[in-house]
Scaffold this motif. Structure first.
Motif, short mmCIF file in Angstrom:
data_model
loop_
_atom_site.label_atom_id
_atom_site.label_comp_id
_atom_site.label_asym_id
_atom_site.label_seq_id
_atom_site.Cartn_x
_atom_site.Cartn_y
_atom_site.Cartn_z
N SER A 49 0.83 -1.20 0.00
CA SER A 49 0.00 0.00 0.00
C SER A 49 0.87 1.25 0.00
CB SER A 49 -0.93 0.00 1.22
OG SER A 49 -0.18 -0.07 2.41
N VAL A 50 0.38 2.27 -0.69
CA VAL A 50 1.11 3.53 -0.84
C VAL A 50 0.18 4.69 -0.56
CG1 VAL A 50 2.21 5.05 -2.54
CG2 VAL A 50 2.78 2.62 -2.50
N THR A 51 0.68 5.68 0.14
CA THR A 51 -0.03 6.96 0.29
C THR A 51 0.85 8.05 -0.30
OG1 THR A 51 -1.13 6.24 2.32
CG2 THR A 51 -1.08 8.59 1.89
N MET A 52 0.26 8.89 -1.13
CA MET A 52 0.98 9.97 -1.80
C MET A 52 0.48 11.31 -1.29
SD MET A 52 1.14 10.86 -5.88
CE MET A 52 -0.33 11.89 -6.00
N ILE A 53 1.40 12.21 -0.96
CA ILE A 53 1.06 13.55 -0.49
C ILE A 53 1.62 14.56 -1.48
CG2 ILE A 53 1.35 15.24 1.36
CD1 ILE A 53 1.72 12.86 3.28
N THR A 54 0.75 15.40 -2.04
CA THR A 54 1.18 16.38 -3.05
C THR A 54 1.75 17.62 -2.38
OG1 THR A 54 -0.83 17.73 -3.21
CG2 THR A 54 -0.82 15.63 -4.40
N ASP A 55 2.42 18.43 -3.20
CA ASP A 55 2.76 19.77 -2.74
C ASP A 55 1.59 20.70 -3.03
OD1 ASP A 55 2.89 20.55 -5.40
OD2 ASP A 55 5.07 20.84 -5.43
N GLN A 56 1.81 22.01 -2.97
CA GLN A 56 0.70 22.95 -3.04
C GLN A 56 0.00 23.00 -4.40
OE1 GLN A 56 1.49 26.85 -1.16
NE2 GLN A 56 3.32 25.92 -0.26
N GLY A 57 0.61 22.47 -5.42
CA GLY A 57 -0.02 22.50 -6.74
C GLY A 57 -1.21 21.58 -6.85
N GLY A 58 -1.30 20.56 -5.99
CA GLY A 58 -2.40 19.60 -6.07
C GLY A 58 -2.25 18.65 -7.24
N LYS A 90 -1.60 24.47 1.01
CA LYS A 90 -0.73 25.47 1.63
C LYS A 90 0.34 24.74 2.42
CE LYS A 90 -3.96 26.09 5.52
NZ LYS A 90 -4.93 25.09 5.04
N GLU A 91 1.39 25.45 2.77
CA GLU A 91 2.53 24.83 3.43
C GLU A 91 2.13 24.14 4.74
OE1 GLU A 91 7.03 26.08 4.98
OE2 GLU A 91 5.80 27.47 3.82
N ALA A 92 1.17 24.72 5.44
CA ALA A 92 0.75 24.16 6.73
C ALA A 92 0.11 22.79 6.58
CB ALA A 92 -0.22 25.12 7.42
N ASP A 93 -0.33 22.44 5.36
CA ASP A 93 -0.97 21.14 5.14
C ASP A 93 0.02 19.98 5.17
OD1 ASP A 93 -3.42 22.36 4.82
OD2 ASP A 93 -3.32 22.40 2.63
N TYR A 94 1.31 20.27 4.94
CA TYR A 94 2.28 19.18 4.80
C TYR A 94 2.33 18.30 6.05
CZ TYR A 94 4.07 22.07 0.92
OH TYR A 94 4.21 22.82 -0.22
N ALA A 115 9.73 20.86 -1.53
CA ALA A 115 9.21 21.74 -0.48
C ALA A 115 8.77 20.97 0.75
CB ALA A 115 8.04 22.56 -1.03
N LEU A 116 8.52 19.66 0.60
CA LEU A 116 8.05 18.85 1.73
C LEU A 116 9.20 18.22 2.52
CD1 LEU A 116 5.58 18.73 -0.48
CD2 LEU A 116 4.73 16.97 1.05
N TYR A 117 10.43 18.54 2.18
CA TYR A 117 11.55 17.82 2.79
C TYR A 117 11.58 17.95 4.31
CZ TYR A 117 16.07 16.00 4.04
OH TYR A 117 17.06 15.27 4.65
#
Length: 362
Positions: A49-58, A90-94, A115-117
């Motif tokens: 299973s994999v979960t992917m988290i995008t940056d602010q571009g969606g 937004k950045e706070a979502d990371y 940006a998520l590093y």
């Protein structure tokens, strides 16, 4: 690993000899998740299973994040991965999305974009039993449960710059960046070096106008910058700006000028104005990591960085638009340059310092 361990304890020795080429698990859908069912797989293969988290571009940025999602969509159709995604606006979502992703008990959590590093690093350190991978950033701190995935964007950007330099009629070309960073430096200086290479071949001076939008999600700003560049005489613009680049493409159409896409084949956005796109095979790279994870299970080597370049085929390439705007002669020359880069016969800069030291600045 969570799902892999349970599989390995119940499989027979004969089954263990079978190469596990599937990635995926159960989808847990919510309002911003993807829960399409994948193709059926044989009883001899188990998914992770994999979960992917995008940056602010969606996921609908028509660029980097969308490329990642499309790659996982294909992998899922092939029975290789089940996944869900969480969008960041937004950045706070990371940090919040990284916390939410833990509820999935995924075998791996992918974060999309450099940006998520910092947030990915913090999450990995707090959850040492969870595997993480970050796309477009190295594992700078050698965290044991984090895999970095990087791309030599300077290499295919060089090819795009060469094509632009050989195609321009006004001898003025534009580059629009999103937010200044080491990653976008690779696009900018690889591209400028390619333009310079073409200019020397032609024996002419070619100017490259450069501006950053300070955003990867502001199409209006991208369009405004591109309008100004076209008005200043540019006839081709290359953007490395995510969703901001949508405005650059729209400007090219309205001004009847040319544009170069980024990260995925963007010709559908401007079929009569797109010369080519630089392709960052984010999905292809993620698929390769998933395959290795499913094959090796608990033997997967985390704590490293996996680099992808032109030598890796679909992981990094260019794609010409189907409109014959680029001559066959230029395409043939570009292919030779590509081979020279792969063979190490031609050096491509990653930043301003290398651009100067390699002699690309007169």
């Amino acid at each position: 690993m969570k799902n892999i361990k349970k599989t390995l304890t119940t499989m027979s020795i004969a089954l263990l000899s079978t190469v596990l080429v599937a990635c995926g698990g159960s989808d847990k859908a919510n309002s911003n998740s993807n829960s399409n069912s994948g193709a059926a797989t044989s009883s001899e293969s188990e998914k992770i299973s994999v979960t992917m988290i995008t940056d602010q571009g969606g996921v609908n940025d028509k660029s980097f994040n969308q490329s990642a999602k499309e790659g996982l969509d294909k992998a899922k159709e092939d029975g290789l991965v089940d996944y869900r995604y969480l969008e960041s606006h937004k950045e706070a979502d990371y940090a919040q999305n990284l916390e939410t992703a833990l509820d999935d008990e995924s075998d791996m959590i992918f974060t999309i974009g450099y940006a998520l590093y910092n947030d990915t690093k913090a999450a990995a350190e707090e959850n040492p039993d969870q595997l993480y991978a970050i796309v477009d950033n190295a594992n700078l701190d050698n965290i044991k449960n984090l895999t970095g995935i990087t791309f030599a964007d300077n290499e295919n950007s060089f090819l795009a710059g060469y094509v632009a330099g050989m195609t321009t009629k006004s001898n003025t070309i534009g580059f629009v960046g999103g937010i200044k960073s080491e990653v976008i430096d690779r696009f900018e200086y690889g591209f400028k070096a390619g333009v310079k290479y073409a200019a020397r071949e032609r024996g002419e001076d070619i100017e490259v106008l450069t501006q950053y939008a300070e955003s990867f999600a502001d199409a209006g700003k991208g369009k405004s910058i591109a309008n100004q560049m076209y008005q200043k005489g540019a006839d081709i613009i290359f953007h490395a700006a995510g969703g901001t680049g949508e405005g650059v493409i729209e400007s090219a159409k309205e001004n009847n000028k040319y544009v170069i896409g980024v990260d995925r084949d963007q010709q559908e956005e401007a079929p009569d104005n797109m010369l080519l796109s630089t392709i960052k095979g984010v999905g292809s790279a993620m698929e390769q990591v998933c395959k290795e994870l499913s094959e090796k299970g608990d033997g997967f080597e985390s704590g490293r960085t996996i680099p992808f370049g032109l030598k890796d085929g679909d992981a990094l390439s260019i794609k010409y638009a189907d409109n014959d705007l680029v001559s066959q002669e230029v395409k043939d020359k570009t292919e030779k340059i590509k081979k020279d880069i792969i063979d190490g016969a031609l050096e491509v800069p990653q930043n301003e310092e290398e651009f100067k030291s390699m002699g690309y600045e007169d």
